[in-house]
Each structure stands twice: as structure tokens, then as C-alpha cells.
Design an enzyme around this catalytic site. Sequence first.
Site, PDB file in Angstrom:
ATOM      1  N   ASP A 128     112.728  41.568  59.270  1.00 16.22           N
ATOM      2  CA  ASP A 128     114.078  42.147  59.271  1.00 16.22           C
ATOM      3  C   ASP A 128     114.088  43.400  60.148  1.00 16.22           C
ATOM      4  O   ASP A 128     113.029  43.841  60.604  1.00 16.22           O
ATOM      5  CB  ASP A 128     114.484  42.498  57.824  1.00 16.22           C
ATOM      6  CG  ASP A 128     115.996  42.462  57.602  1.00 16.22           C
ATOM      7  OD1 ASP A 128     116.754  42.678  58.568  1.00 16.22           O
ATOM      8  OD2 ASP A 128     116.423  42.239  56.453  1.00 16.22           O
ATOM      9  N   GLU A 156     121.859  37.709  52.094  1.00 16.92           N
ATOM     10  CA  GLU A 156     120.962  38.850  51.904  1.00 16.92           C
ATOM     11  C   GLU A 156     121.754  40.135  51.775  1.00 16.92           C
ATOM     12  O   GLU A 156     121.460  41.002  50.960  1.00 16.92           O
ATOM     13  CB  GLU A 156     119.983  38.944  53.082  1.00 16.92           C
ATOM     14  CG  GLU A 156     118.879  39.996  52.903  1.00 16.92           C
ATOM     15  CD  GLU A 156     119.226  41.377  53.452  1.00 16.92           C
ATOM     16  OE1 GLU A 156     118.402  42.298  53.279  1.00 16.92           O
ATOM     17  OE2 GLU A 156     120.300  41.565  54.034  1.00 16.92           O
ATOM     18  N   ASP A 209     120.699  42.612  62.862  1.00 13.50           N
ATOM     19  CA  ASP A 209     120.369  42.531  61.429  1.00 13.50           C
ATOM     20  C   ASP A 209     121.023  41.273  60.886  1.00 13.50           C
ATOM     21  O   ASP A 209     122.206  41.274  60.606  1.00 13.50           O
ATOM     22  CB  ASP A 209     120.897  43.794  60.737  1.00 13.50           C
ATOM     23  CG  ASP A 209     120.688  43.770  59.224  1.00 13.50           C
ATOM     24  OD1 ASP A 209     119.961  42.893  58.738  1.00 13.50           O
ATOM     25  OD2 ASP A 209     121.270  44.629  58.545  1.00 13.50           O
TER      26      ASP A 209
END
Length: 364
Positions: free
Chosen positions: A240, A217, A185
Site C-alpha cells: 500500500d 479497504e 492509493d
Amino acid sequence: MISETEKAQFFILLKKLSESIGVSGHEFEVKNIIVEEISDVVDEIKTDSLGNIIALKKGKDNGPKVMISAHMDEIGLMITHIDKRGFLRFTSIGSWNERILPGQRVIIYTGKTKVRGVIGAKPPHLMTPEEKKQVLEMKKLFIDIGVESKEEAEKLGVKIGSIAVLDREMVRLGGTDKITGKAFDDRVGVATVIYTLKKLSNVNHEANVYAVFTVQEEIGLKGATVSAFAVKPDLGIAVDVTTANDVVEVDEKDWVTSLGKGPAIKIMDKGNISHPKLRELLIKIAEEEKIPYQLEVLVGGATDAAAIMLSREGVPVATISIPCRYIHSPIEVLDLKDVVYASKLLISFVKKVSTEYVKSLSQL
Ligand code: CO
Ligand code: ZN
């Protein structure tokens, strides 16, 4: 349909990205890798004032603008205090599961050097039976870097505000296509976009592809918010991870996605609902090209798509998700096949975006 070579190429690229340090607001190492990987295959690269990388692979003049976004940052730790014996206290950047922190090795990045440490806590044999049952709060944990004084810690370059990541090598599990490591991630999203740009380098497409590698993010979609404003895309796709809860101890109805069943086409998450026509096109491509896919409805979490969507007067968005187990831990697990397929889906999608198609997005 997927070759061993493709999986191996992804493995090498993702390993480099996963093992580099890029805590939110400190994405330098990741940035360097990306620039090195893509400079030969894009027409322009620039960075903005927040540190986002905005790369353009040109299509036709006046062709539609497609923004593809993957975030460079990862969750991490930040040093808040150094005591006189050289033990460090820390806070979290992004959301950590506190349960998994004690007993981990860390790498502290001081700006120049990397310092190894371990996350320690009060030894269990000194705990009361009550304490043993509780989750250790982050404020009860500390980092031990082996020094004996504050001065010694400072001599190594460690200071208030130094960032740290969990020390983790990316490896393959058994002889399978599953790999484990930290920061999938969203380094897997970054790898997917890099790979896609490379594959598009000899392809003519109508769309002007803005590959944006975003910062911060994990602390609230900061990079995507400003880069979408600058790019002014006609549509946006975020790449993502999403949760794959397909493990024992979880009911099948709560899996969201499973590993190895292909990339997920997001219907919605907590941040936004994907544009129905973008979803439709992604599904159509997957069906036509026999790319396995899953449909994803996620009740928590958000991606850069949520920020792109609300930029200026609104942008149609969708998200291609890579199923991932144990997200926001140092032992994230994913299946290389899902990654290769995600990139195939993205490549075909880019090729299909035309001015006509973009017009159709705002028609009832
Ligand atoms: Co995250
Ligand atoms: Zn993410």
C-alpha cells in the site's frame, strides 16, 4: 539497476489502473483490468461474495501459503440528493480532505454511463470576509452536471447512490520519474502485485502465492478481513502507499518517508506492528540485493495487514509501502523507481519463503 523499460511498463499499467473507477464497493472496472492482466500468469482466479479477487500462483504441494494483498478500491463520492434544477448533493466514501474538493471536475458513474460534472460552491465574491477564511464543508458543495432539471439528470442515469471520482489523467512530471494522478492509493499496490505475479510466472518457488485484490479497504479493511479468513495464510504482506511528507513547509522529522529513496518497510502504523522476523527478512533481502529502502513508522493510517493479522488464530504480517505525496487527493505524486524496487523486494521475498522459515516465525 532499474531499466527504462521497467519504469515504462509500470507507467502503462498504473495509468490504466489509476484512471479507472473503483470507489469502495464499486470496484468492477479495476477488477476487469486485473483479471485481464493476470489470467495467463496464475494457476487459479476466483472472486468471493464481497468481490475480492483471490488468485493463486502455485508453489510446492504443501508449501507455505503467502497472502499478498493490495486494495482495489479508492476513496470517492456518492450522490445523496438531486434537486429540482438538477444540482447534485453528495457525501464522501472514505476520508476526503474537504479543502481540495471545490473546483474539481468529477466523473459520475451511473452503473452504465459516465457523466461529467464539476464541484461548485457559493461564489467567493458573495462570501463575507469571515466565510472566505473558512473551509467549505462538504454539505455546502454541490455537483453541477450542466442539466436544468431533475428529470434531465435522471435521464442521464444519475440517481441517489451513484458514485463519483475526481476526473484526473495520470501524467509524468517534467522529465522526471515522478508521476501524478488519482487513486495511487492503492492502484500502485495493485500494479506492484500484478507485476510481481508476471515476474514470478517462470520462477519456481516453494510458497503458494495467494495474490488478493481486496475491496472496501478505505471504509475499514472489509475485503482483507474475509479473504484472509478464506485463504488461511501462513503469513501476509500488504502492499500500500504511505505518506511522503518531504515537501517544503514540513519539518524533516515529520517526513515519514521521502520520494525516490526506495520502498518503505513498515515497522508500524496505527493498525498494527509488523512481525519482527518478517521485517528482518525484508531488510536482509534489501541489503543483500542493494535495493534502496526506508524504515517507516506512521502514526496514522492502517493497511490490509491489520485485518490479515487478526484473522483466525493470528497471522504474521508486514507491509511494503510505496512513498506517496498528497495521499487522498487527486494529485498524488510518487516516484516510479520506488515502485520498481518495491516489486523487486516482493519477488525476492516470495522466493525466500520456505516451510522452515514459516516455522521459525512462531518460535521465540
Ligand atoms: Co487510503
Ligand atoms: Zn491504501
